[in-house]
Write a protein that holds these residues in place. Structure first.
Motif, PDB file in Angstrom:
ATOM      1  N   ARG A   1      -2.201   8.321 -15.475  1.00 17.13           N
ATOM      2  CA  ARG A   1      -1.619   7.500 -14.415  1.00 17.13           C
ATOM      3  C   ARG A   1      -1.912   6.028 -14.698  1.00 17.13           C
ATOM      4  NH1 ARG A   1      -4.081   8.234  -8.538  1.00 17.13           N
ATOM      5  NH2 ARG A   1      -5.764   7.025  -9.506  1.00 17.13           N
ATOM      6  N   VAL A   2      -0.910   5.191 -14.514  1.00 18.01           N
ATOM      7  CA  VAL A   2      -1.097   3.747 -14.623  1.00 18.01           C
ATOM      8  C   VAL A   2      -0.670   3.116 -13.308  1.00 18.01           C
ATOM      9  CG1 VAL A   2      -0.815   3.667 -17.127  1.00 18.01           C
ATOM     10  CG2 VAL A   2       1.195   3.440 -15.646  1.00 18.01           C
ATOM     11  N   GLY A   3      -1.274   1.978 -12.970  1.00 19.26           N
ATOM     12  CA  GLY A   3      -0.953   1.351 -11.700  1.00 19.26           C
ATOM     13  C   GLY A   3      -1.151  -0.147 -11.736  1.00 19.26           C
ATOM     14  N   LEU A   4      -0.508  -0.813 -10.804  1.00 18.39           N
ATOM     15  CA  LEU A   4      -0.613  -2.259 -10.641  1.00 18.39           C
ATOM     16  C   LEU A   4      -0.738  -2.555  -9.152  1.00 18.39           C
ATOM     17  CD1 LEU A   4      -0.467  -5.055 -12.063  1.00 18.39           C
ATOM     18  CD2 LEU A   4       2.007  -5.017 -11.605  1.00 18.39           C
ATOM     19  N   THR A   5      -1.701  -3.421  -8.784  1.00 20.86           N
ATOM     20  CA  THR A   5      -1.961  -3.736  -7.379  1.00 20.86           C
ATOM     21  C   THR A   5      -2.037  -5.235  -7.192  1.00 20.86           C
ATOM     22  OG1 THR A   5      -3.236  -1.687  -7.067  1.00 20.86           O
ATOM     23  CG2 THR A   5      -3.574  -3.441  -5.452  1.00 20.86           C
ATOM     24  N   GLY A   6      -1.436  -5.707  -6.106  1.00 26.08           N
ATOM     25  CA  GLY A   6      -1.547  -7.106  -5.699  1.00 26.08           C
ATOM     26  C   GLY A   6      -2.004  -7.160  -4.251  1.00 26.08           C
ATOM     27  N   GLU A   7      -2.902  -8.086  -3.940  1.00 29.36           N
ATOM     28  CA  GLU A   7      -3.471  -8.142  -2.595  1.00 29.36           C
ATOM     29  C   GLU A   7      -3.690  -9.598  -2.204  1.00 29.36           C
ATOM     30  OE1 GLU A   7      -7.270  -6.195  -0.158  1.00 29.36           O
ATOM     31  OE2 GLU A   7      -7.296  -6.323  -2.347  1.00 29.36           O
ATOM     32  N   TRP A   8      -3.439  -9.900  -0.920  1.00 26.00           N
ATOM     33  CA  TRP A   8      -3.642 -11.245  -0.386  1.00 26.00           C
ATOM     34  C   TRP A   8      -4.183 -11.134   1.029  1.00 26.00           C
ATOM     35  CZ3 TRP A   8      -1.093 -13.195   3.958  1.00 26.00           C
ATOM     36  CH2 TRP A   8      -1.298 -14.553   4.233  1.00 26.00           C
TER      37      TRP A   8
ATOM     38  N   ASN B   1     -10.401  14.085  -2.887  1.00 25.90           N
ATOM     39  CA  ASN B   1     -10.961  15.083  -1.984  1.00 25.90           C
ATOM     40  C   ASN B   1     -12.307  14.579  -1.488  1.00 25.90           C
ATOM     41  OD1 ASN B   1     -12.067  17.282  -0.675  1.00 25.90           O
ATOM     42  ND2 ASN B   1     -11.641  18.749  -2.306  1.00 25.90           N
ATOM     43  N   PRO B   2     -12.447  14.360  -0.175  1.00 25.83           N
ATOM     44  CA  PRO B   2     -13.714  13.803   0.330  1.00 25.83           C
ATOM     45  C   PRO B   2     -14.912  14.716   0.139  1.00 25.83           C
ATOM     46  CG  PRO B   2     -12.295  14.509   2.144  1.00 25.83           C
ATOM     47  CD  PRO B   2     -11.464  14.577   0.904  1.00 25.83           C
ATOM     48  N   ASP B   3     -14.685  15.988  -0.171  1.00 28.77           N
ATOM     49  CA  ASP B   3     -15.784  16.928  -0.366  1.00 28.77           C
ATOM     50  C   ASP B   3     -16.102  17.173  -1.834  1.00 28.77           C
ATOM     51  OD1 ASP B   3     -16.215  17.436   2.392  1.00 28.77           O
ATOM     52  OD2 ASP B   3     -14.435  18.705   2.411  1.00 28.77           O
ATOM     53  N   SER B   4     -15.418  16.475  -2.747  1.00 20.44           N
ATOM     54  CA  SER B   4     -15.673  16.666  -4.172  1.00 20.44           C
ATOM     55  C   SER B   4     -16.804  15.771  -4.646  1.00 20.44           C
ATOM     56  CB  SER B   4     -14.407  16.368  -4.989  1.00 20.44           C
ATOM     57  OG  SER B   4     -13.404  17.328  -4.735  1.00 20.44           O
ATOM     58  N   ASP B   5     -17.333  16.119  -5.812  1.00 16.75           N
ATOM     59  CA  ASP B   5     -18.395  15.350  -6.440  1.00 16.75           C
ATOM     60  C   ASP B   5     -17.774  14.398  -7.461  1.00 16.75           C
ATOM     61  OD1 ASP B   5     -20.546  14.589  -8.316  1.00 16.75           O
ATOM     62  OD2 ASP B   5     -21.749  15.996  -7.163  1.00 16.75           O
ATOM     63  N   TYR B   6     -18.073  13.107  -7.318  1.00 19.51           N
ATOM     64  CA  TYR B   6     -17.542  12.123  -8.246  1.00 19.51           C
ATOM     65  C   TYR B   6     -18.678  11.441  -9.008  1.00 19.51           C
ATOM     66  CZ  TYR B   6     -13.146  12.852  -5.812  1.00 19.51           C
ATOM     67  OH  TYR B   6     -12.013  13.424  -5.286  1.00 19.51           O
ATOM     68  N   SER B   7     -19.602  12.277  -9.502  1.00 18.73           N
ATOM     69  CA  SER B   7     -20.741  11.757 -10.250  1.00 18.73           C
ATOM     70  C   SER B   7     -20.305  10.974 -11.480  1.00 18.73           C
ATOM     71  CB  SER B   7     -21.665  12.908 -10.678  1.00 18.73           C
ATOM     72  OG  SER B   7     -22.270  13.518  -9.568  1.00 18.73           O
ATOM     73  N   SER B   8     -19.178  11.337 -12.065  1.00 14.78           N
ATOM     74  CA  SER B   8     -18.730  10.676 -13.284  1.00 14.78           C
ATOM     75  C   SER B   8     -18.329   9.225 -13.057  1.00 14.78           C
ATOM     76  CB  SER B   8     -17.544  11.439 -13.888  1.00 14.78           C
ATOM     77  OG  SER B   8     -16.480  11.508 -12.964  1.00 14.78           O
ATOM     78  N   VAL B   9     -18.099   8.834 -11.790  1.00 19.95           N
ATOM     79  CA  VAL B   9     -17.807   7.428 -11.486  1.00 19.95           C
ATOM     80  C   VAL B   9     -18.884   6.847 -10.573  1.00 19.95           C
ATOM     81  CG1 VAL B   9     -15.330   7.552 -11.871  1.00 19.95           C
ATOM     82  CG2 VAL B   9     -16.236   8.150  -9.630  1.00 19.95           C
TER      83      VAL B   9
ATOM     84  N   PRO C   1      -0.057   5.007  -2.021  1.00 17.31           N
ATOM     85  CA  PRO C   1       1.196   5.657  -1.627  1.00 17.31           C
ATOM     86  C   PRO C   1       0.991   7.134  -1.281  1.00 17.31           C
ATOM     87  CG  PRO C   1       1.524   4.317  -3.585  1.00 17.31           C
ATOM     88  CD  PRO C   1       0.048   4.340  -3.328  1.00 17.31           C
ATOM     89  N   GLU C   2       0.064   7.786  -1.990  1.00 12.20           N
ATOM     90  CA  GLU C   2      -0.179   9.206  -1.761  1.00 12.20           C
ATOM     91  C   GLU C   2      -0.772   9.483  -0.383  1.00 12.20           C
ATOM     92  OE1 GLU C   2      -0.685   8.326  -6.185  1.00 12.20           O
ATOM     93  OE2 GLU C   2      -1.081   7.358  -4.262  1.00 12.20           O
TER      94      GLU C   2
ATOM     95  N   ALA D   1       4.070  22.689  -9.914  1.00  8.32           N
ATOM     96  CA  ALA D   1       3.050  21.879  -9.262  1.00  8.32           C
ATOM     97  C   ALA D   1       3.459  20.410  -9.278  1.00  8.32           C
ATOM     98  CB  ALA D   1       1.712  22.055  -9.959  1.00  8.32           C
ATOM     99  N   ASP D   2       3.126  19.713  -8.211  1.00 12.30           N
ATOM    100  CA  ASP D   2       3.413  18.291  -8.112  1.00 12.30           C
ATOM    101  C   ASP D   2       2.457  17.535  -9.017  1.00 12.30           C
ATOM    102  OD1 ASP D   2       3.822  15.620  -7.371  1.00 12.30           O
ATOM    103  OD2 ASP D   2       4.320  16.174  -5.315  1.00 12.30           O
ATOM    104  N   ILE D   3       2.986  16.695  -9.878  1.00 10.19           N
ATOM    105  CA  ILE D   3       2.149  15.985 -10.840  1.00 10.19           C
ATOM    106  C   ILE D   3       1.144  15.073 -10.142  1.00 10.19           C
ATOM    107  CG2 ILE D   3       3.722  14.009 -11.115  1.00 10.19           C
ATOM    108  CD1 ILE D   3       3.085  14.089 -14.103  1.00 10.19           C
ATOM    109  N   ARG D   4       1.459  14.634  -8.920  1.00 11.48           N
ATOM    110  CA  ARG D   4       0.546  13.747  -8.205  1.00 11.48           C
ATOM    111  C   ARG D   4      -0.733  14.450  -7.779  1.00 11.48           C
ATOM    112  NH1 ARG D   4       3.531  11.798  -3.177  1.00 11.48           N
ATOM    113  NH2 ARG D   4       3.876  14.045  -3.098  1.00 11.48           N
ATOM    114  N   ASP D   5      -0.691  15.780  -7.666  1.00 11.00           N
ATOM    115  CA  ASP D   5      -1.874  16.515  -7.218  1.00 11.00           C
ATOM    116  C   ASP D   5      -2.993  16.500  -8.242  1.00 11.00           C
ATOM    117  OD1 ASP D   5      -0.605  17.097  -4.870  1.00 11.00           O
ATOM    118  OD2 ASP D   5       0.135  19.056  -5.538  1.00 11.00           O
ATOM    119  N   SER D   6      -2.698  16.053  -9.469  1.00 11.65           N
ATOM    120  CA  SER D   6      -3.719  16.069 -10.514  1.00 11.65           C
ATOM    121  C   SER D   6      -4.853  15.098 -10.215  1.00 11.65           C
ATOM    122  CB  SER D   6      -3.085  15.724 -11.872  1.00 11.65           C
ATOM    123  OG  SER D   6      -2.515  14.417 -11.846  1.00 11.65           O
ATOM    124  N   MET D   7      -4.603  14.110  -9.360  1.00 11.63           N
ATOM    125  CA  MET D   7      -5.639  13.111  -9.071  1.00 11.63           C
ATOM    126  C   MET D   7      -5.838  12.924  -7.571  1.00 11.63           C
ATOM    127  SD  MET D   7      -5.006  10.242 -11.997  1.00 11.63           S
ATOM    128  CE  MET D   7      -4.743  10.746 -13.689  1.00 11.63           C
ATOM    129  N   LYS D   8      -5.567  13.942  -6.820  1.00 14.02           N
ATOM    130  CA  LYS D   8      -5.733  13.844  -5.369  1.00 14.02           C
ATOM    131  C   LYS D   8      -7.199  13.635  -5.017  1.00 14.02           C
ATOM    132  CE  LYS D   8      -3.300  16.572  -2.839  1.00 14.02           C
ATOM    133  NZ  LYS D   8      -2.771  17.795  -2.172  1.00 14.02           N
TER     134      LYS D   8
END
Length: 770
Positions: free
Chosen positions: A296-303, A83-91, A205-206, A74-81
């Motif tokens: 997963r860790v990430g860094l974002t820059g935006e302007w 899904n617009p139909d999922s429930d994200y009550s925890s966030v 990126p995903e 399994a692709d490790i990236r799929d662990s956090m894909k």
């Protein structure tokens, strides 16, 4: 002074990037068309052995195929894909209260800004171009919370000089998805969510590296006839092992969005839009690394930077012989995040999130003119409103089982600081002998520099019970504390209406909720919620000081209470993003609405003489907004799609017994589309009822007639290059004259026709996914 974006440099860079993207996509298409697959000897032999060993002829001469097991990693990236139909009550995004729109829908319906989204996707969401804010369920400005990748954005105004905005300081083509949480609920998101939450998610990126790709890109070139503008956007993404990265940039150049006004010329009789030109640039960079075990860790820059230059002909007349307005809206952000998601959703610790960020926003307005009356001559103003914020937010979810009840308990918190500053510089020919100069305040701050501290703590328990957890009940609450500290500055002390440093302001609020969900059928969920929300007063509302003794004064109120609400909502949700429907009924009661009113010096508790009036921010006591929203979508027979969205709201100040001008009339969207392998077309209709329930029923300024408009779009992908998609649209097909009622300000000296929407316009887009 305004800092101009080096547009020509950005344009050349983006054009070169898009050109190479086109070559890459074309080469990939050519390779796919000319190459053939040559299986290796071992592969052929293995396949032959598999067939011979797994097939046995039956008595009737047929062949029964045995099961073939395919094993893969399994692709490790799929662990956090996402899904617009999922429930994200925890966030904080329960499925029954949240609508998710992905980049696919943006592209299919040619959505390039918030106004397009309100017109072609969701009738319950509006964009007010008069004050540059999103409107939902009758509330806008800072009563609606907007986040970008979890970072709070700011709608701010200076209260006196017309500098306002902030939440639209992003390029829509840098988005990968949008979550609309339609609920007056601060139990998770805290201050500002009285009208709901607009959670924007920038491109990941995903979003581009699908189907196992190591490198990919997205190129988009658009011409929009409504403003004679060109959009150029380019995104590139890559992957090295478990690290993914993305860079995205955009450039726009265009003019004013035209209207249906017919009268040109100068002055307050002009109904055509003022000539305007603008440039806009943005840059987004992301890098993420996945670790085994769901980390997963990430860094974002935006302007982001948008400049506009308007020849303000409507202000030319007896006072000014020329008038030019230049505006700049800038936003920069750096954020770091950590996310965890367990393999099993019922693990002891199922998920966790942490975000740290810094953000700077600047809104600058520069006016240059020549006065015909005293003080005669050159008249310039530079007004700057800046908000800097930095903070952290996070949550973690644990699972516990007490008999037949499954508890998903989420703990979270938020801490952030803000620094708000304002300054108005300028030049004119004022002197003490000129009476008009007592109204012209320059080279001062209209409020002190304000340092803010905000803390919030969250806890909620989503309890599932019954067979397959068909019933959920989610109690939760958030505690918030805020503090605003005015800072003494020399520029504030030089204010013409300076009365000393105002007092510190602070407060706290508990925001509880209870959400009940019952899955009565496989794809049908009924729900009901009671929730409370609040908004802390802004720096401007607390500390504005504008005017002077002997003329007038507009002041803040350090004693303001936070706005609060309590509300009920019931509804139903059926199906998913491919085939589904929703309906909801809500009724919200608000207290301590903050408004700016005319009062007296004695009532405001200030000394001095102000013959031209005293204006102060105060709390209104009771406001009620109720309504109904519904939507439906259906994709059938692989070729056909229909969608619809409807929204009705009614809002009143129940003490003054007047309607609220921030509430839009009934609106609806109905559309259907047809598609084949390499082409498709759609027709949609947007309609609205007349608005006659306004704050001042004796005036026709805010009253608008009903309308029905139609939009026709189509797309084509050539067979020789399937990754290229050419799109074209004709909007307001029948050239209808109509109004967006929310765009009309409460007071204006301009003709009503100035606020009409564009007539028939065209848009074309070339899109390459490779």
């Amino acid at each position: 002074m305004l800092i101009r974006t080096p547009g020509s440099i950005w344009l050349h860079i983006m054009m070169a990037s898009t050109f190479f993207s086109f070559l890459a996509a074309h080469a990939q298409a050519q390779a796919s068309a000319t190459s053939t697959v040559q299986p290796t000897k071992n592969h052929s032999s293995t396949a032959k052995q598999a067939v011979s060993s797994s097939t046995q002829p039956s008595e009737k001469g047929t062949i029964n195929l045995g099961p073939v097991k395919v094993q893969g990693k399994a692709d490790i990236r799929d662990s956090m894909k996402i899904n617009p139909d999922s429930d994200y009550s925890s966030v904080g995004k329960p499925r029954v209260l949240t609508t998710t729109t992905t980049m696919k829908t943006f592209q299919e319906r040619m959505v390039d800004n918030l106004s397009d989204y309100a017109r072609r996707v969701d009738a319950a969401v509006n964009y007010n171009t008069n004050n540059f804010s999103i409107n939902m369920r009758g509330l806008d400005q800072n009563r609606l919370l907007t986040t970008i990748d979890g970072v709070r954005t700011v709608w701010a105004n200076d209260g006196a000089r017309g500098v306002e905005g902030g939440v639209a300081a992003f390029d829509f083509n840098s988005l990968g998805a949008m979550d609309i949480v339609k609920s007056a609920d601060s139990s998770f998101f805290g201050t500002g969510s009285l009208g709901g939450v607009v959670a924007l998610r920038t491109l990941d990126p995903e979003d581009i590296l699908k189907n196992g790709k190591k490198f990919g890109g997205l190129s988009k070139l658009t011409y929009d006839g409504s403003s004679e503008s060109a959009y150029l956007n380019q995104a590139l993404a890559g992957r090295y092992k478990n690290t993914v990265f993305l860079i995205q940039g955009g450039y726009q150049n265009g003019s004013e969005i035209w209207n249906m006004g017919k009268k040109s010329g100068v002055g307050t009789t002009r109904s055509k839009k003022n000539p305007d030109s603008y440039e806009q640039g943005n840059f987004l960079g992301k890098i993420r690394h996945y670790f085994a075990g769901g980390h997963r860790v990430g860094l974002t820059g935006e302007w982001f930077d948008r400049n506009s230059d308007e020849d303000t002909l409507t202000s030319v007349g007896s006072t000014y012989s020329r008038y030019r307005t230049r505006e700049e809206n800038k936003r920069s952000r750096v954020s770091a995040n950590y996310d965890y998601k367990a393999t099993s959703p019922t693990a002891l610790f199922s998920e966790g999130h942490f975000l740290a960020y810094w953000q700077q926003m600047d809104m600058i307005t520069n006016t240059t003119s020549n006065r015909r009356t005293a003080p005669i001559g050159e008249y310039n103003r530079d007004s700057d409103l800046a908000v800097q914020s930095y903070g952290v937010t996070g949550s973690a979810t644990a699972n516990l089982f007490t008999g037949p009840v499954h508890h998903a308990i989420t703990f979270g918190g938020e801490a952030y600081m803000t620094d708000t500053s304002q300054y108005a510089a300028g030049h004119d020919n004022c002197s003490a002998s000129i009476y008009a100069c007592s109204f012209l305040h320059v080279n001062q701050s209209d409020m002190p520099k304000v340092h803010g501290n905000d803390l919030g703590a969250i806890v909620q328990d989503r309890m599932g019970m019954g067979r397959n957890e068909w019933f959920h009940i989610t109690p939760g609450f958030r505690f918030d504390w805020y503090e605003r500290n005015p800072q003494a500055t020399a520029t504030y002390a030089s204010n013409a209406a300076y009365m000393g440093l105002p007092a510190r302001s602070s407060g706290s609020h508990y925001s509880p909720k209870v959400l009940a969900e019952a899955r009565v059928l496989r794809n049908l969920t009924l729900y009901g919620q009671y929730s409370e929300a609040f908004r802390a007063p802004s720096a401007t509302e607390l500390y504005l000081t504008y005017g002077g003794n002997g003329s007038y004064v507009n002041i803040g109120n350090a004693g303001l209470k936070p706005e609060t609400s309590r509300g009920w909502e019931v509804g139903a949700r059926y199906g998913n993003s491919e085939k589904g429907a929703t309906i909801s009924f809500y009724d919200n009661y608000y207290r301590n609405f903050i408004d700016n009113i005319t009062t007296t010096a004695a009532a405001a508790g200030i000394g001095g003489y102000y013959p031209m009036g005293v204006f102060e921010y105060v709390n209104r006591q009771h406001v009620r907004i109720y309504g109904v929203e519904a939507s439906a979508n259906w994709t059938f027979e692989k070729h056909w799609q229909v969608w619809s969205s409807f929204a009705y709201a009614n809002g009143r100040d129940t003490d003054e017994k007047v309607h609220l001008n921030s509430v839009a009339p009934f609106r609806g969207i109905i559309g259907f589309g047809y598609k084949q392998t390499n082409w498709g077309a759609s027709l949609s209709s947007t309609f609205a009822a007349a608005r006659d329930k306004v704050q001042d029923p004796t005036s026709n300024k805010n009253k608008t007639p009903g309308y029905v408009i139609f939009d026709l779009t189509g797309w084509y992908s050539p067979s020789f290059m399937k990754k290229l998609r050419l799109q074209a649209g004709m909007y307001n097909v029948f050239n209808k004259t109509y109004y967006n009622s929310l765009d009309i300000p409460d007071s204006s000296s301009l003709p009503k026709a100035y606020y009409t929407q564009p007539g028939r316009t065209f848009k074309v887009t070339a899109l390459i996914n490779f």
